[in-house]
Design a protein around this motif. Structure first.
Motif, PDB file in Angstrom:
ATOM      1  N   PHE A  59       0.946  -1.320  -0.005  1.00 54.50           N
ATOM      2  CA  PHE A  59       0.234  -0.110   0.146  1.00 54.50           C
ATOM      3  C   PHE A  59       0.936   1.935   0.060  1.00 54.50           C
ATOM      4  CE2 PHE A  59      -3.580   2.399   2.525  1.00 54.50           C
ATOM      5  CZ  PHE A  59      -4.409   3.059   1.489  1.00 54.50           C
ATOM      6  N   GLU A  60       2.186   1.625   1.038  1.00 57.86           N
ATOM      7  CA  GLU A  60       2.516   2.076   0.293  1.00 57.86           C
ATOM      8  C   GLU A  60       3.822   2.652  -0.808  1.00 57.86           C
ATOM      9  OE1 GLU A  60       7.047   3.770   3.389  1.00 57.86           O
ATOM     10  OE2 GLU A  60       6.431   1.833   3.341  1.00 57.86           O
ATOM     11  N   LYS A  61       4.139   0.776  -1.099  1.00 56.85           N
ATOM     12  CA  LYS A  61       4.592   0.961  -2.414  1.00 56.85           C
ATOM     13  C   LYS A  61       3.486   1.879  -3.601  1.00 56.85           C
ATOM     14  CE  LYS A  61       7.097  -1.085  -5.908  1.00 56.85           C
ATOM     15  NZ  LYS A  61       7.032  -0.183  -7.434  1.00 56.85           N
ATOM     16  N   TYR A  62       2.292   1.356  -3.432  1.00 55.37           N
ATOM     17  CA  TYR A  62       1.338   2.329  -4.095  1.00 55.37           C
ATOM     18  C   TYR A  62       1.160   3.677  -4.080  1.00 55.37           C
ATOM     19  CZ  TYR A  62      -3.756   2.423  -6.323  1.00 55.37           C
ATOM     20  OH  TYR A  62      -4.444   3.232  -7.419  1.00 55.37           O
ATOM     21  N   LEU A  63       0.906   4.171  -3.410  1.00 62.93           N
ATOM     22  CA  LEU A  63       0.709   5.473  -2.411  1.00 62.93           C
ATOM     23  C   LEU A  63       2.203   6.350  -3.070  1.00 62.93           C
ATOM     24  CD1 LEU A  63      -0.707   5.663   0.792  1.00 62.93           C
ATOM     25  CD2 LEU A  63      -1.580   6.146  -1.436  1.00 62.93           C
ATOM     26  N   HIS A  64       3.241   5.659  -2.760  1.00 61.97           N
ATOM     27  CA  HIS A  64       4.722   6.775  -3.817  1.00 61.97           C
ATOM     28  C   HIS A  64       4.777   6.425  -4.642  1.00 61.97           C
ATOM     29  CE1 HIS A  64       8.830   7.084  -3.638  1.00 61.97           C
ATOM     30  NE2 HIS A  64       9.070   7.490  -2.623  1.00 61.97           N
ATOM     31  N   ASP A  65       4.230   5.485  -5.458  1.00 64.34           N
ATOM     32  CA  ASP A  65       4.198   5.716  -6.865  1.00 64.34           C
ATOM     33  C   ASP A  65       3.324   6.690  -7.560  1.00 64.34           C
ATOM     34  OD1 ASP A  65       6.205   3.654  -6.929  1.00 64.34           O
ATOM     35  OD2 ASP A  65       5.139   2.423  -7.247  1.00 64.34           O
ATOM     36  N   GLU A  82       6.793  13.107   2.605  1.00 65.16           N
ATOM     37  CA  GLU A  82       7.755  11.625   3.266  1.00 65.16           C
ATOM     38  C   GLU A  82       6.094  10.631   3.567  1.00 65.16           C
ATOM     39  OE1 GLU A  82      10.071  12.836   5.816  1.00 65.16           O
ATOM     40  OE2 GLU A  82      11.424  13.676   4.825  1.00 65.16           O
ATOM     41  N   ILE A  83       6.287  10.035   3.172  1.00 62.50           N
ATOM     42  CA  ILE A  83       6.251   8.440   3.535  1.00 62.50           C
ATOM     43  C   ILE A  83       6.357   7.512   4.588  1.00 62.50           C
ATOM     44  CG2 ILE A  83       4.268   6.808   2.943  1.00 62.50           C
ATOM     45  CD1 ILE A  83       4.373   7.638   0.251  1.00 62.50           C
ATOM     46  N   SER A  84       5.808   7.609   5.922  1.00 57.85           N
ATOM     47  CA  SER A  84       6.615   6.143   6.673  1.00 57.85           C
ATOM     48  C   SER A  84       5.210   5.578   7.057  1.00 57.85           C
ATOM     49  CB  SER A  84       7.216   6.939   8.103  1.00 57.85           C
ATOM     50  OG  SER A  84       6.167   8.043   7.829  1.00 57.85           O
ATOM     51  N   ARG A  85       5.865   4.441   7.487  1.00 56.75           N
ATOM     52  CA  ARG A  85       5.150   3.219   7.825  1.00 56.75           C
ATOM     53  C   ARG A  85       5.501   2.360   9.516  1.00 56.75           C
ATOM     54  NH1 ARG A  85       6.783  -1.659   6.348  1.00 56.75           N
ATOM     55  NH2 ARG A  85       8.360  -1.572   4.387  1.00 56.75           N
ATOM     56  N   ASP A  86       4.652   1.928   9.980  1.00 57.48           N
ATOM     57  CA  ASP A  86       4.773   1.397  11.531  1.00 57.48           C
ATOM     58  C   ASP A  86       4.439  -0.112  10.378  1.00 57.48           C
ATOM     59  OD1 ASP A  86       2.312   2.059  11.941  1.00 57.48           O
ATOM     60  OD2 ASP A  86       2.040   2.776  13.560  1.00 57.48           O
ATOM     61  N   ARG A  87       3.920  -0.698  11.820  1.00 54.39           N
ATOM     62  CA  ARG A  87       3.012  -1.841  11.572  1.00 54.39           C
ATOM     63  C   ARG A  87       1.623  -1.686  10.449  1.00 54.39           C
ATOM     64  NH1 ARG A  87      -0.375  -6.584  12.904  1.00 54.39           N
ATOM     65  NH2 ARG A  87      -1.033  -4.863  14.765  1.00 54.39           N
ATOM     66  N   ALA A  93       3.757  13.392   5.673  1.00 53.16           N
ATOM     67  CA  ALA A  93       4.142  14.388   6.061  1.00 53.16           C
ATOM     68  C   ALA A  93       4.356  15.820   4.825  1.00 53.16           C
ATOM     69  CB  ALA A  93       5.349  13.962   6.752  1.00 53.16           C
ATOM     70  N   SER A  94       3.567  16.546   4.474  1.00 51.77           N
ATOM     71  CA  SER A  94       4.180  17.316   3.832  1.00 51.77           C
ATOM     72  C   SER A  94       3.831  18.382   4.312  1.00 51.77           C
ATOM     73  CB  SER A  94       2.735  17.335   2.610  1.00 51.77           C
ATOM     74  OG  SER A  94       2.688  18.479   1.699  1.00 51.77           O
ATOM     75  N   PRO A  95       4.976  19.910   3.855  1.00 50.89           N
ATOM     76  CA  PRO A  95       5.313  20.984   4.561  1.00 50.89           C
ATOM     77  C   PRO A  95       3.443  21.741   3.897  1.00 50.89           C
ATOM     78  CG  PRO A  95       7.274  20.556   2.766  1.00 50.89           C
ATOM     79  CD  PRO A  95       5.576  19.300   2.687  1.00 50.89           C
ATOM     80  N   ALA A  96       3.410  22.775   4.479  1.00 54.11           N
ATOM     81  CA  ALA A  96       1.751  23.342   4.512  1.00 54.11           C
ATOM     82  C   ALA A  96       2.046  23.764   3.875  1.00 54.11           C
ATOM     83  CB  ALA A  96       2.296  23.759   5.592  1.00 54.11           C
ATOM     84  N   GLU A  97       2.722  24.425   3.034  1.00 57.08           N
ATOM     85  CA  GLU A  97       2.788  25.282   2.260  1.00 57.08           C
ATOM     86  C   GLU A  97       2.613  25.046   0.371  1.00 57.08           C
ATOM     87  OE1 GLU A  97       7.325  24.969   2.281  1.00 57.08           O
ATOM     88  OE2 GLU A  97       5.811  25.310   3.915  1.00 57.08           O
ATOM     89  N   LEU A  98       2.985  23.317   0.610  1.00 57.11           N
ATOM     90  CA  LEU A  98       2.879  23.010  -0.329  1.00 57.11           C
ATOM     91  C   LEU A  98       1.188  22.600  -0.797  1.00 57.11           C
ATOM     92  CD1 LEU A  98       4.290  21.137  -2.659  1.00 57.11           C
ATOM     93  CD2 LEU A  98       4.213  19.524  -1.514  1.00 57.11           C
ATOM     94  N   GLY A  99       0.471  22.582  -0.149  1.00 58.48           N
ATOM     95  CA  GLY A  99      -0.960  22.778  -0.115  1.00 58.48           C
ATOM     96  C   GLY A  99      -1.846  21.093  -0.314  1.00 58.48           C
ATOM     97  N   PHE A 100      -1.078  19.647  -0.086  1.00 57.47           N
ATOM     98  CA  PHE A 100      -1.364  19.117  -0.079  1.00 57.47           C
ATOM     99  C   PHE A 100      -2.594  18.135  -0.203  1.00 57.47           C
ATOM    100  CE2 PHE A 100      -0.793  13.972   0.809  1.00 57.47           C
ATOM    101  CZ  PHE A 100      -0.467  13.655  -0.478  1.00 57.47           C
ATOM    102  N   SER A 101      -3.461  17.648  -0.625  1.00 56.95           N
ATOM    103  CA  SER A 101      -5.005  17.431  -0.323  1.00 56.95           C
ATOM    104  C   SER A 101      -5.415  15.774   0.237  1.00 56.95           C
ATOM    105  CB  SER A 101      -5.374  17.381  -1.962  1.00 56.95           C
ATOM    106  OG  SER A 101      -6.508  16.951  -1.334  1.00 56.95           O
TER     107      SER A 101
END
Length: 149
Positions: A59-65, A82-87, A93-101
């Motif tokens: 799932f992480e790889k899918y989102l990353h791509d 940055e995409i990070s995962r635990d179990r 995590a995205s800079p606020a000025e980027l306006g990530f949705s």
């Protein structure tokens, strides 16, 4: 308004105006910068991971791509997203000025569920302002007549 703090008559408004014109410097003469604000989004996959239905690494790889930055995929490294995962959770995590949705994450999560043929059994629900949760649909047990036949 006066341009320096050495004028005779100054109000709080004038002092604040002067501070905006002349920012305070640290002792080593570098500008004091505010911390960059970061927006964090969480996708909680606890239920499907515990049931061994979903693989968080895939799932992480899918989102990353597939996450788009300024209309282009594959721009994560250059934009400091940055995409990070635990179990069981993914954190984006995205800079606020980027306006990530946040909405883009829901869309991509639903696409991933459809690709894994899980869309019929699971849904993506907002659990808080900055997080989504993958939940199973509630199944009603009203078809007892079919079971008897």
């Amino acid at each position: 308004p006066p341009t320096s703090l050495h004028d005779d008559h100054h109000t709080i408004k004038d002092i604040l105006f002067c501070l905006l014109l002349h920012p305070i410097h640290s002792p080593n003469k570098k500008m004091v910068k505010a911390k960059k604000s970061v927006v964090k989004f969480v996708i909680d996959c606890t239920q499907p991971v515990d049931d061994k239905v979903l693989d968080v690494a895939q799932f992480e790889k899918y989102l990353h791509d597939r996450i788009k930055i300024n209309g282009k995929t594959g721009q994560l490294a250059g934009s400091s997203v940055e995409i990070s995962r635990d179990r069981t959770k993914l954190t984006i995590a995205s800079p606020a000025e980027l306006g990530f949705s946040k909405r883009q994450l829901k869309y991509l999560s639903k696409r991933y569920l459809k690709k894994q043929q899980l869309k019929e059994y699971m849904r993506v629900v907002a659990s808080s302002k900055n997080s989504y949760e993958l939940k199973y649909y509630e199944v009603q047990g009203g078809d007892e007549e079919d079971a008897e036949e």
